[in-house]
Design a protein around this motif. Structure first.
Motif, PDB file in Angstrom:
ATOM      1  N   LEU A 365     -47.887  15.258   7.801  1.00 43.11           N
ATOM      2  CA  LEU A 365     -48.397  14.371   6.880  1.00 43.11           C
ATOM      3  C   LEU A 365     -49.734  14.885   6.214  1.00 43.11           C
ATOM      4  O   LEU A 365     -49.894  14.351   5.157  1.00 43.11           O
ATOM      5  CB  LEU A 365     -48.899  13.051   7.712  1.00 43.11           C
ATOM      6  N   THR A 366     -50.313  15.774   7.125  1.00 44.86           N
ATOM      7  CA  THR A 366     -51.877  16.364   6.425  1.00 44.86           C
ATOM      8  C   THR A 366     -51.266  17.272   5.006  1.00 44.86           C
ATOM      9  O   THR A 366     -51.991  17.687   4.348  1.00 44.86           O
ATOM     10  CB  THR A 366     -52.403  17.115   7.241  1.00 44.86           C
ATOM     11  N   ASP A 367     -50.103  17.967   4.906  1.00 37.15           N
ATOM     12  CA  ASP A 367     -49.577  19.018   4.229  1.00 37.15           C
ATOM     13  C   ASP A 367     -48.977  18.144   3.098  1.00 37.15           C
ATOM     14  O   ASP A 367     -48.489  18.757   2.010  1.00 37.15           O
ATOM     15  CB  ASP A 367     -48.891  19.801   4.793  1.00 37.15           C
ATOM     16  N   ILE A 368     -48.619  17.195   3.076  1.00 38.11           N
ATOM     17  CA  ILE A 368     -47.619  16.403   2.182  1.00 38.11           C
ATOM     18  C   ILE A 368     -48.386  16.149   1.050  1.00 38.11           C
ATOM     19  O   ILE A 368     -49.502  15.546   0.890  1.00 38.11           O
ATOM     20  CB  ILE A 368     -47.049  15.037   2.875  1.00 38.11           C
ATOM     21  N   ASN A 369     -47.689  16.361  -0.269  1.00 38.99           N
ATOM     22  CA  ASN A 369     -48.472  16.083  -1.549  1.00 38.99           C
ATOM     23  C   ASN A 369     -47.930  14.596  -2.052  1.00 38.99           C
ATOM     24  O   ASN A 369     -46.798  14.639  -2.591  1.00 38.99           O
ATOM     25  CB  ASN A 369     -47.946  17.430  -2.650  1.00 38.99           C
ATOM     26  N   PHE A 370     -48.669  13.721  -2.064  1.00 37.00           N
ATOM     27  CA  PHE A 370     -48.193  12.412  -2.217  1.00 37.00           C
ATOM     28  C   PHE A 370     -47.940  12.276  -3.655  1.00 37.00           C
ATOM     29  O   PHE A 370     -46.884  11.682  -4.380  1.00 37.00           O
ATOM     30  CB  PHE A 370     -49.302  11.430  -1.906  1.00 37.00           C
ATOM     31  N   SER A 371     -48.704  12.826  -4.452  1.00 34.11           N
ATOM     32  CA  SER A 371     -48.390  12.715  -6.142  1.00 34.11           C
ATOM     33  C   SER A 371     -47.199  13.464  -6.439  1.00 34.11           C
ATOM     34  O   SER A 371     -46.362  12.828  -7.386  1.00 34.11           O
ATOM     35  CB  SER A 371     -49.704  13.338  -6.927  1.00 34.11           C
ATOM     36  N   GLN A 372     -46.884  14.593  -5.694  1.00 35.55           N
ATOM     37  CA  GLN A 372     -45.712  15.210  -6.175  1.00 35.55           C
ATOM     38  C   GLN A 372     -44.603  14.302  -5.796  1.00 35.55           C
ATOM     39  O   GLN A 372     -43.209  14.250  -6.304  1.00 35.55           O
ATOM     40  CB  GLN A 372     -45.727  16.475  -5.281  1.00 35.55           C
ATOM     41  N   ILE A 373     -44.694  13.605  -4.458  1.00 35.97           N
ATOM     42  CA  ILE A 373     -43.254  12.973  -3.988  1.00 35.97           C
ATOM     43  C   ILE A 373     -43.431  11.493  -4.953  1.00 35.97           C
ATOM     44  O   ILE A 373     -42.233  11.166  -5.515  1.00 35.97           O
ATOM     45  CB  ILE A 373     -43.774  12.185  -2.926  1.00 35.97           C
ATOM     46  N   ILE A 374     -44.387  11.034  -5.611  1.00 28.13           N
ATOM     47  CA  ILE A 374     -44.253   9.820  -6.370  1.00 28.13           C
ATOM     48  C   ILE A 374     -43.725  10.404  -7.800  1.00 28.13           C
ATOM     49  O   ILE A 374     -42.996   9.526  -8.451  1.00 28.13           O
ATOM     50  CB  ILE A 374     -45.676   9.428  -6.931  1.00 28.13           C
ATOM     51  N   TYR A 375     -44.008  11.594  -8.224  1.00 28.98           N
ATOM     52  CA  TYR A 375     -43.328  12.283  -9.296  1.00 28.98           C
ATOM     53  C   TYR A 375     -41.817  12.149  -9.181  1.00 28.98           C
ATOM     54  O   TYR A 375     -41.095  12.163 -10.046  1.00 28.98           O
ATOM     55  CB  TYR A 375     -44.116  13.515  -9.869  1.00 28.98           C
ATOM     56  N   GLU A 376     -41.597  12.722  -8.138  1.00 29.34           N
ATOM     57  CA  GLU A 376     -40.072  12.900  -7.889  1.00 29.34           C
ATOM     58  C   GLU A 376     -39.611  11.488  -8.017  1.00 29.34           C
ATOM     59  O   GLU A 376     -38.157  11.501  -8.181  1.00 29.34           O
ATOM     60  CB  GLU A 376     -40.011  13.627  -6.344  1.00 29.34           C
ATOM     61  N   ILE A 377     -40.015  10.442  -7.095  1.00 26.74           N
ATOM     62  CA  ILE A 377     -39.649   9.136  -7.143  1.00 26.74           C
ATOM     63  C   ILE A 377     -39.268   8.656  -8.726  1.00 26.74           C
ATOM     64  O   ILE A 377     -38.300   8.138  -8.883  1.00 26.74           O
ATOM     65  CB  ILE A 377     -40.622   8.176  -6.477  1.00 26.74           C
ATOM     66  N   LEU A 378     -40.237   8.985  -9.588  1.00 26.79           N
ATOM     67  CA  LEU A 378     -40.119   8.517 -10.904  1.00 26.79           C
ATOM     68  C   LEU A 378     -39.030   9.344 -11.534  1.00 26.79           C
ATOM     69  O   LEU A 378     -38.025   8.753 -12.139  1.00 26.79           O
ATOM     70  CB  LEU A 378     -41.498   8.847 -11.615  1.00 26.79           C
ATOM     71  N   GLN A 379     -38.792  10.507 -11.201  1.00 22.35           N
ATOM     72  CA  GLN A 379     -37.727  11.289 -11.616  1.00 22.35           C
ATOM     73  C   GLN A 379     -36.346  10.752 -11.244  1.00 22.35           C
ATOM     74  O   GLN A 379     -35.386  10.707 -12.211  1.00 22.35           O
ATOM     75  CB  GLN A 379     -37.806  12.947 -11.246  1.00 22.35           C
ATOM     76  N   ILE A 380     -36.192  10.492 -10.036  1.00 23.03           N
ATOM     77  CA  ILE A 380     -34.916   9.753  -9.412  1.00 23.03           C
ATOM     78  C   ILE A 380     -34.782   8.441 -10.068  1.00 23.03           C
ATOM     79  O   ILE A 380     -33.588   8.301 -10.498  1.00 23.03           O
ATOM     80  CB  ILE A 380     -35.031   9.814  -8.012  1.00 23.03           C
ATOM     81  N   ALA A 381     -35.790   7.873 -10.445  1.00 21.86           N
ATOM     82  CA  ALA A 381     -35.467   6.664 -11.039  1.00 21.86           C
ATOM     83  C   ALA A 381     -34.916   6.913 -12.554  1.00 21.86           C
ATOM     84  O   ALA A 381     -33.996   5.836 -13.006  1.00 21.86           O
ATOM     85  CB  ALA A 381     -36.709   5.701 -11.243  1.00 21.86           C
ATOM     86  N   ARG A 382     -35.549   7.678 -13.176  1.00 16.13           N
ATOM     87  CA  ARG A 382     -35.073   8.149 -14.531  1.00 16.13           C
ATOM     88  C   ARG A 382     -33.473   8.838 -14.559  1.00 16.13           C
ATOM     89  O   ARG A 382     -32.937   7.982 -15.588  1.00 16.13           O
ATOM     90  CB  ARG A 382     -35.981   9.027 -15.120  1.00 16.13           C
ATOM     91  N   ASN A 383     -33.258   9.354 -13.526  1.00 11.07           N
ATOM     92  CA  ASN A 383     -31.922   9.924 -13.551  1.00 11.07           C
ATOM     93  C   ASN A 383     -30.935   8.672 -13.356  1.00 11.07           C
ATOM     94  O   ASN A 383     -29.744   8.773 -13.491  1.00 11.07           O
ATOM     95  CB  ASN A 383     -31.776  10.957 -12.333  1.00 11.07           C
ATOM     96  N   ASN A 384     -31.483   7.561 -12.513  1.00  9.40           N
ATOM     97  CA  ASN A 384     -30.410   6.428 -12.258  1.00  9.40           C
ATOM     98  C   ASN A 384     -30.631   5.579 -13.442  1.00  9.40           C
ATOM     99  O   ASN A 384     -30.222   4.293 -13.292  1.00  9.40           O
ATOM    100  CB  ASN A 384     -30.917   5.912 -10.857  1.00  9.40           C
ATOM    101  N   LYS A 385     -31.263   5.717 -14.729  1.00  4.10           N
ATOM    102  CA  LYS A 385     -31.182   4.795 -15.940  1.00  4.10           C
ATOM    103  C   LYS A 385     -32.309   3.824 -15.302  1.00  4.10           C
ATOM    104  O   LYS A 385     -31.807   2.619 -16.024  1.00  4.10           O
ATOM    105  CB  LYS A 385     -30.031   4.515 -16.417  1.00  4.10           C
ATOM    106  N   ILE A 386     -33.245   3.798 -14.665  1.00  8.37           N
ATOM    107  CA  ILE A 386     -33.795   2.687 -14.243  1.00  8.37           C
ATOM    108  C   ILE A 386     -35.047   2.901 -15.146  1.00  8.37           C
ATOM    109  O   ILE A 386     -35.868   3.849 -15.059  1.00  8.37           O
ATOM    110  CB  ILE A 386     -34.224   2.776 -12.790  1.00  8.37           C
TER     111      ILE A 386
END
Length: 547
Positions: A365-386
């Motif tokens: 957990l100390t090495d997780i890049n939270f902002s990168q995960i949030i960016y990827e979440i937005l990318q997946i939402a965009r790919n699903n036309k959300i």
């Protein structure tokens, strides 16, 4: 409309686009087939914006706040855009300042440094001293910039009209996005808005939930001198936070000081995001200053974001879902954030999130890049036309900037340890509120009210059941086709019974016919039954439902 106007600015834009090799826009401008828009590579897009001038550089900076629209590669490239431009000569700036002041310049200021400390596409900043000796910063709008922005806004809207004709433009509602960006550009021209944002931010941060308010500074606004084109505020003497020399800070341990400042940054921004719902949306290193007295200052409050309480609660749960690597919960929360009701495959969305989060299963957990995960979440939402609200872009960009500054300023930062107590407190606050005793008393009153009302409600229900006055109103969807099918079947059955009855009646009459009249009646009934039976058979065959 865009192509029929031949003003020099439009020709310049077309030349820049064609020179930089944006194939999609070349087809669009020449009338070719351009149904599937393709953005140029990130570096090419950045070059186009730089070549188009300061206003488009500002547009690129606004685009960098929308990771819900663009991928991380574009956000990273556009985030490097700087709107540093040659300063306007002091003689022109002095004329504008005199026009904005109610009193003569000489009576208002003792000194004004004609050399700006910063010069951007919209304004430049000068250091000055008021008549009472207070040091101030003068943010002065570039003369004539309002006319330039008005012209470029019209061109941006024209390009949006062209792209809106494509499937891509309709899917992402390009015209609405262009309108949003143009409003943001227009807002940059009104310095009273920025002054209001600065005041509100200073008031909010004066009440620290997780930090000492004395450790954070937001510049004071001098409203008696501030206008739409002139912003006068307190001068804050310091350096960008990444340039701070903590080794000479009064003998304090620089490592401990760096850790304390990192914690302070997280705490003041978490309060803005998850408690106040009003946040500084551009915390890049140049806007975070380390003052000479050891405090941290927030500068340039022109770009802010807002989050309503419901969105704050969803985003808080999203952080917990990320920590738990729960793809299903991320999918549910994303749909709750969506501002459209278009059908979405929940199973596909969950699978996409599970596939993305699986990369982090064996990562500490100390090495997780939270902002990168949030960016990827937005990318997946965009790919699903959300389509997510635009403030999600500002939210993600703010977290990314904050995390980037924190890791650069303090490479030893343990991000999870920084945010864990804050998330815990946020959930406690959502459950109990700011005043647990008051929340407990309110809950006790609700339980008491429910306990007093329940017996009476049950008594009324039993009375209605026993007196046969209870009615149930049910509304079932999707039964219209079933109802029509049943009605058709019933009609055909009734029709068949009628035909059979006519045949039986005719047969009975014909067996006992003793007169010519009875024989005629029997023949008429047989003929009618035959015609009706033939019509019934034909209708069944035509409906295709014989089997």
């Amino acid at each position: 409309m865009f192509l029929t106007q031949t003003v020099p600015r439009q020709r310049e834009i077309i030349e820049v686009v064609l020179r930089n090799g944006w194939d999609y826009m070349r087809r669009l401008l020449t009338g070719g087939n351009a149904d599937e828009p393709q953005l140029p590579p990130p570096a090419v897009l950045k070059n186009i914006l730089v070549n188009l001038g300061p206003v488009y550089v500002k547009l690129g900076q606004l685009l960098s706040t929308r990771p819900d629209l663009l991928s991380a590669a574009y956000i990273e490239e556009l985030s490097t855009l700087q709107d540093e431009v040659p300063p306007v000569p002091w003689t022109d700036i002095e004329i504008l300042i005199r026009q904005q002041l109610k009193r003569p310049l000489e009576e208002t200021f003792i000194t004004i440094n004609p050399v700006p400390v910063a010069a951007g596409s919209i304004a430049q900043t000068h250091r000055a001293t008021l008549a009472d000796g207070r040091e101030v910063a003068l943010k002065v709008q570039r003369p004539g910039i309002d006319a330039t922005i008005t012209q470029d806004i019209a061109l941006i809207q024209g390009i949006a009209d062209l792209v809106a004709r494509t499937e891509f433009g309709q899917t992402y509602d390009i015209k609405a996005i262009a309108e949003e960006f143009t409003k943001a550009l227009e807002a940059e021209l009104d310095f009273t808005r920025e002054a209001g944002y600065t005041d509100q931010l200073r008031r909010n941060l004066a009440q620290g939930r997780w930090y000492d308010p004395q450790e954070i500074v937001v510049a004071e606004i001098y409203w008696n001198l501030t206008t739409q084109k002139l912003l006068v505020m307190q001068w804050l003497d310091g350096v960008p936070i990444l340039s701070a020399d903590l080794n000479s800070d009064n003998g304090k341990d620089p490592i401990a000081k760096r850790q304390a400042m990192t914690s302070l940054l997280f705490r003041i921004f978490f309060q803005q995001l998850y408690i106040d719902g009003f946040f500084h949306a551009d915390p890049h290193p140049g806007n975070l200053f380390y003052l000479r007295d050891g405090r941290i200052a927030l500068l340039d409050c022109g770009m802010v974001g807002r989050l309503d309480p419901r969105t704050q609660q969803i985003l808080t749960e999203m952080l917990l879902a990320i920590v738990d690597l729960d793809g299903g919960r991320c999918a549910q929360l994303t749909l709750q954030l969506a501002d459209s009701r278009q059908p979405v495959s929940l199973s596909r969305l969950e699978n996409d999130y599970d596939r993305m989060l699986r990369k982090y299963y064996n990562v500490s957990l100390t090495d997780i890049n939270f902002s990168q995960i949030i960016y990827e979440i937005l990318q997946i939402a965009r790919n699903n036309k959300i389509r997510l609200p635009s403030n999600m872009g500002l939210y993600a960009k703010t977290l990314a900037n904050l995390e980037g500054v924190a890791r650069t300023f303090n490479p030893e930062v343990n991000l999870f340890e920084e945010i864990k107590p804050l998330i815990t407190d946020l959930f406690r606050r959502q459950l109990l509120g700011d005043n647990p005793v008051r929340s407990l008393l309110r809950t006790a009153l609700d339980i008491k009210s429910l306990s007093l009302q329940s017996p009476r409600q049950i008594e009324l229900l039993l009375d209605r059941v026993t007196s046969e006055t209870l009615q149930w109103n049910l509304s079932l969807r999707g039964l219209d086709s079933f109802r029509l099918t049943m009605e058709n079947a019933a009609n055909r059955l009734s029709f068949s019974i009628l035909v059979g009855s006519l045949i039986m009646g005719a047969a009975i009459i014909s067996t006992k016919a003793t007169t010519t009249q009875l024989s005629l009646v029997s023949n008429i009934l047989f003929a009618a039954a035959s015609l009706l039976g033939l019509w019934l058979i034909i209708s069944i065959l035509r409906s295709g439902r014989l089997r």
